[in-house]
Motif scaffolding. Structure first.
Motif, PDB file in Angstrom:
ATOM      1  N   LYS A 109       0.857  -1.180   0.000  1.00 48.95           N
ATOM      2  CA  LYS A 109       0.000   0.000   0.000  1.00 48.95           C
ATOM      3  C   LYS A 109       0.893   1.230   0.000  1.00 48.95           C
ATOM      4  O   LYS A 109       1.751   1.386   0.873  1.00 48.95           O
ATOM      5  CB  LYS A 109      -0.914  -0.001   1.227  1.00 48.95           C
ATOM      6  N   ALA A 110       0.684   2.103  -1.000  1.00 47.32           N
ATOM      7  CA  ALA A 110       1.511   3.294  -1.149  1.00 47.32           C
ATOM      8  C   ALA A 110       0.606   4.482  -1.469  1.00 47.32           C
ATOM      9  O   ALA A 110      -0.067   4.480  -2.507  1.00 47.32           O
ATOM     10  CB  ALA A 110       2.551   3.089  -2.250  1.00 47.32           C
ATOM     11  N   PHE A 111       0.592   5.483  -0.593  1.00 49.70           N
ATOM     12  CA  PHE A 111      -0.319   6.612  -0.762  1.00 49.70           C
ATOM     13  C   PHE A 111       0.358   7.917  -0.347  1.00 49.70           C
ATOM     14  O   PHE A 111       1.220   7.943   0.538  1.00 49.70           O
ATOM     15  CB  PHE A 111      -1.586   6.416   0.079  1.00 49.70           C
ATOM     16  N   ASN A 112      -0.055   8.996  -1.020  1.00 51.86           N
ATOM     17  CA  ASN A 112       0.331  10.363  -0.651  1.00 51.86           C
ATOM     18  C   ASN A 112       1.830  10.607  -0.695  1.00 51.86           C
ATOM     19  O   ASN A 112       2.362  11.444   0.044  1.00 51.86           O
ATOM     20  CB  ASN A 112      -0.203  10.721   0.741  1.00 51.86           C
ATOM     21  N   ASN A 113       2.539   9.868  -1.537  1.00 48.11           N
ATOM     22  CA  ASN A 113       3.943  10.167  -1.776  1.00 48.11           C
ATOM     23  C   ASN A 113       4.026  11.262  -2.845  1.00 48.11           C
ATOM     24  O   ASN A 113       3.255  11.273  -3.801  1.00 48.11           O
ATOM     25  CB  ASN A 113       4.679   8.901  -2.202  1.00 48.11           C
ATOM     26  N   SER A 114       4.953  12.193  -2.678  1.00 47.56           N
ATOM     27  CA  SER A 114       4.888  13.432  -3.455  1.00 47.56           C
ATOM     28  C   SER A 114       5.104  13.240  -4.950  1.00 47.56           C
ATOM     29  O   SER A 114       4.471  13.910  -5.765  1.00 47.56           O
ATOM     30  CB  SER A 114       5.911  14.426  -2.905  1.00 47.56           C
TER      31      SER A 114
END
Length: 290
Positions: free
Chosen positions: A254-259
């Protein structure tokens, strides 16, 4: 088997108690500040009154190192090692089955703990504000439930190491560099430059890497399994697979809100590695998210 107390008239220093000991003996360090020491007797337990109460901060045991272990089956427990010009604690080559438990190593010029031997356990330790590496481990060691904060690199590992439930925080470079054939399970990497750098043939499972200045998990080599990790709020990518990395399996993360990108695989890495079941907001190329 004998228990020796330091300091007493008979044993004013830790080294004096060690030199008088036989295998299987124990040494209790009272509240206070003591010189460094070298363990050369097998199967000793050396324990203090707790972190911040028993402190090793005087003359080094060897060179500029505070505590040096040259024996097997040593237990070090319940004290702080601080302020040495090289490193806090060293387990020398060939020595194994030692336990370093509830030890704090801080404000040393180079490293907090150096584990050159094999089959050692580092448990419930605090490693903070060392100018180089928090824990350096060669091979076949287990590091569990430790906190590594404000080191240049939290952990630097060789091969066949196991890291379980550790906290890596505010590292100047990488929270953790994992060598080959190692396992990282349920660790947390926060507020460093990069959270986790991965070499080859590793299992990276259920870790969390957040708020790092660059990348949460960087994959620069081959044959790793990156499974069920969480990366979010990193300033570049959550998971970054370098273009020359091959045969890695990146699944169910799960990978979220990385710039920049939640998952990034610079071509041809998107074709030379397996991506499946990953939940993320965006990726490069776009098809890496489900």
């Amino acid at each position: 088997m004998t228990l020796r107390i330091v300091p007493t008239d008979d044993f004013p220093t830790v080294q004096a108690a060690i030199d008088d000991s036989a295998p299987g003996d124990s040494i209790k360090l009272l509240v206070g500040t003591f010189d460094g020491f070298e363990v050369t007797v097998e199967n000793l337990k050396i324990f203090g009154c707790g972190i911040g109460r028993t402190i090793i901060s005087g003359q080094p045991a060897q060179g500029n190192i505070g505590v040096v272990v040259k024996a097997n089956r040593t237990v070090l427990q319940g004290f702080t090692v601080q302020g040495f010009l090289d490193s806090g604690v060293l387990i020398e080559f060939t020595y194994e089955n030692n336990v370093v438990k509830e030890i704090e190593s801080r404000f040393n010029t180079l490293r907090g703990l150096i584990i050159l031997g094999v089959n050692n356990l580092i448990l419930n330790c605090k490693v903070a504000n060392n100018a180089d590496v928090g824990i350096l481990a060669s091979r076949n060691n287990c590091i569990m439930n430790c906190k590594m904060t404000n080191n240049d690199r939290g952990f630097n590992g060789g091969i066949n190491n196991i890291l379980i439930h550790n906290l890596f925080k505010e590292s100047g470079l990488t929270g953790c560099f994992l060598g080959n054939n190692s396992i990282a399970f349920r660790n947390t990497f926060l507020n460093g430059l990069r959270g986790l750098d991965v070499n080859s043939n590793n299992m990276i499972i259920e870790n969390m890497s957040c708020r790092n200045s660059e990348t949460g998990i960087l994959i620069s080599s081959d044959d790793n399994v990156i499974d069920s990790n969480l990366t979010r709020n990193n300033n570049l990518s959550g998971i970054n697979v370098m273009e020359f990395a091959t045969n890695n399996t990146i699944r169910f993360n799960k990978a979220f809100n990385n710039s920049l990108f939640d998952i990034q695989a610079t071509p041809p890495a998107n074709e030379n590695n397996t991506f499946n079941g990953n939940k993320c907001g965006n990726s490069f190329p776009p098809e890496l998210c489900t």
